[in-house]
Design an enzyme around this catalytic site. Structure first.
Site, PDB file in Angstrom:
ATOM      1  N   HIS A  62       0.832  -1.209   0.000  1.00  0.00           N
ATOM      2  CA  HIS A  62       0.000   0.000   0.000  1.00  0.00           C
ATOM      3  C   HIS A  62       0.869   1.263   0.000  1.00  0.00           C
ATOM      4  CE1 HIS A  62      -4.162   1.487   1.492  1.00  0.00           C
ATOM      5  NE2 HIS A  62      -3.533   2.481   0.917  1.00  0.00           N
ATOM      6  N   HIS A  64       1.440   5.075  -1.892  1.00  0.00           N
ATOM      7  CA  HIS A  64       0.962   6.122  -2.799  1.00  0.00           C
ATOM      8  C   HIS A  64       2.183   6.834  -3.388  1.00  0.00           C
ATOM      9  CE1 HIS A  64      -3.262   5.676  -1.589  1.00  0.00           C
ATOM     10  NE2 HIS A  64      -2.796   5.484  -0.365  1.00  0.00           N
ATOM     11  N   LEU A  65       2.428   6.590  -4.673  1.00  0.00           N
ATOM     12  CA  LEU A  65       3.598   7.196  -5.321  1.00  0.00           C
ATOM     13  C   LEU A  65       3.251   8.509  -6.016  1.00  0.00           C
ATOM     14  CD1 LEU A  65       5.358   4.007  -6.777  1.00  0.00           C
ATOM     15  CD2 LEU A  65       6.040   5.371  -4.792  1.00  0.00           C
ATOM     16  N   ARG A  66       1.955   8.809  -6.132  1.00  0.00           N
ATOM     17  CA  ARG A  66       1.453  10.120  -6.592  1.00  0.00           C
ATOM     18  C   ARG A  66       1.730  10.441  -8.057  1.00  0.00           C
ATOM     19  NH1 ARG A  66      -2.010  10.081  -2.628  1.00  0.00           N
ATOM     20  NH2 ARG A  66      -1.311  10.937  -0.637  1.00  0.00           N
ATOM     21  N   ASP A 153      -8.854   2.476  -3.720  1.00  0.00           N
ATOM     22  CA  ASP A 153      -8.361   3.053  -2.460  1.00  0.00           C
ATOM     23  C   ASP A 153      -8.390   4.576  -2.439  1.00  0.00           C
ATOM     24  OD1 ASP A 153      -7.245   2.951   0.172  1.00  0.00           O
ATOM     25  OD2 ASP A 153      -5.435   3.748  -0.726  1.00  0.00           O
ATOM     26  N   ASP A 306       0.643   2.381   3.834  1.00  0.00           N
ATOM     27  CA  ASP A 306      -0.254   3.480   3.433  1.00  0.00           C
ATOM     28  C   ASP A 306       0.538   4.799   3.366  1.00  0.00           C
ATOM     29  OD1 ASP A 306      -2.445   4.870   2.554  1.00  0.00           O
ATOM     30  OD2 ASP A 306      -3.576   4.725   4.436  1.00  0.00           O
TER      31      ASP A 306
HETATM   32 ZN   LIG Z   1      -7.249   3.806   1.927  1.00  0.00          ZN
END
Ligand SMILES: [Zn+2]
Length: 440
Positions: A62, A64-66, A153, A306
């Site tokens: 999980h 987030h590499l954006r 997500d 996350d």
């Molecule tokens: Zn989430």
């Protein structure tokens, strides 16, 4: 062993049910020797693992590499560097980018950027077009690219009938749906956990029931469709108990928890600092204890970061308008070590960060067409891929936001010290982190 390219010497190798003192010989990205002692040939570099645990490289379900769309917050390159420094050799990039990863074209773009990165980057695809919750995304074309996890997500799939269809579709493709469990009507614009602190601070709350009702619904849908469901970032005691019962029933459910939900509680919001705003929100001490209990008894399969970067200008606003999310890649292992160290063996702590998430992400050797040389999550054995996290349990990790590799600075742990430190990370035989420093 004239063709050795790297020797990892003096460490205690995790795996096979026991930890033992071994040297590793590596050639062509693969572990070729695992012996009590290896005499390195002249000119072959040696990584000193003295006093360290040598584990498989960590796998984050999980991240987030954006990229694309929010490169001011993070890029594939900077996120993967943070991952490597945190001991990760693989990350699953979440699809809430702009545009969302809901087509093969966008997925290919990120996979291409990932080829040069300091950790293996795989992507999760969106369940619905644009993560809009209305129409199913073309999961088949993404599955053809090797995508094994699908999620909207950031939001959960609100429409139960659509989720049922998605599960049927996913089952046919042999892929897994991962749910961000949050009933938007119940969450109702809340910005923190609904409880004594939200009342005291005058902030709208998100009740635990907003998460638990969707966990319960999706357990019922997994039972109905016989399709696997993975629950992202469980944060409440009730959610953990629901998953525990579903597993006892034999349903195909798996779950992850984030390091911050193993450690931080909702009272931290008292200063209205947006660095503590995250979704799902920080909950009560009882919820934290239940999440840790779920990790200890096998209810929760994986620790997932996350990692959610936001640039200072985005977070430097009033609490109720700030975006949710906090950094996690460079602190996950020390936090896991500190929180779980007294309750679980090193083998089990690392399993939560290596073999178990790798299996959920479809990255284990058996899932990669039996190709051990491209696998993640271990084991450490001759013939296996040389993806390694070399961790010094007697070291310390001091969190200096300005020294993190992420483009963003939103760590809730600024100035804190954790016991244990990642000393080296090896990706396909290449030492990408040496003595805590990124090599490229
Ligand atoms: Zn989430």
């Amino acid at each position: 062993m004239a063709d050795l390219e790297l020797v990892v010497a003096g460490g205690s190798v995790i795996g096979g049910g026991a930890t033992s003192r071994r040297d590793l010989g590596i050639a062509s990205g693969t572990i070729v020797a695992l012996e009590a002692s290896i005499d390195p040939p002249v000119g072959v570099p040696v990584l000193d693992a003295g006093g360290c645990l040598v584990a498989p490289g960590l796998v984050d379900l999980h991240t987030h590499l954006r990229q694309p769309g929010r490169e001011e917050a993070e890029t594939v390159e900077t996120g993967a560097r943070a991952a490597a420094l945190g001991g990760f050799t693989a990350v699953v990039a979440m699809p809430n980018t702009d545009p969302a990863i809901d087509s093969a074209a966008v997925a290919r773009q990120i996979l291409e950027l990932g080829r040069k990165a300091m950790a293996e980057v795989v992507v999760a695809g969106a369940i619905t077009v644009g993560r809009g919750g209305q129409a199913l995304a073309p999961m088949g074309e993404l599955a053809d690219l090797g995508v094994r996890l699908f999620t909207d997500d950031g939001v959960g799939v609100q429409d139960g009938a659509l989720m049922r269809r998605a599960l049927d579709y996913a089952k046919g493709l042999g892929v897994t749906l991962a749910q961000h469990c949050e009933d938007e009507c119940l969450a109702g614009g809340g910005v923190m956990h609904e409880g004594c602190w939200s009342s005291r601070l005058g902030l709208p709350g998100i009740p635990a029931a907003a998460e638990e009702s969707m966990v319960a619904r999706d357990i019922a849908l997994s039972r109905l469709t016989d399709a696997p469901v993975h629950f992202l970032h469980l944060s409440t005691a009730g959610s953990v108990e629901l998953v525990r019962r579903a597993k006892a029933e034999g349903l195909r459910v798996t779950a992850e928890a984030a390091p911050h939900h193993m450690l931080l509680t909702h009272d931290l919001v008292a200063g209205y600092d947006p660095v503590f705003k995250v979704n799902p929100p920080l909950r009560t001490a009882e919820d934290v204890a239940a999440v840790v209990g779920g990790l200890c008894d096998g209810t929760i399969d994986a620790i997932a970061t996350d990692h959610a970067p936001h640039p200072p200008e985005a977070k430097d606003v009033p609490f109720d308008t700030a975006p949710p999310g906090m950094l996690g890649l460079q602190t996950a292992l020390p936090i896991a070590w500190q929180v779980l160290g007294a309750r679980l063996s090193p083998e089990r702590i690392f399993a939560l960060l290596t073999s178990q998430p790798a299996a959920i992400a479809g990255l284990s050797a058996a899932q990669r067409n039996g190709e051990a040389t491209s696998a993640q999550g271990g084991p450490i054995a001759p013939g296996a891929a040389a993806n390694l996290c070399i961790f010094d349990p007697s070291g310390t990790t001091v969190v200096d936001p300005h020294r993190l590799a992420s483009r963003s600075r939103n760590t809730p742990y600024a100035g804190q010290t954790f016991s244990g430190a990642v000393r080296h990370t090896v990706l396909r035989g290449e030492p990408v982190v040496v003595d805590g420093e990124a090599q490229r």
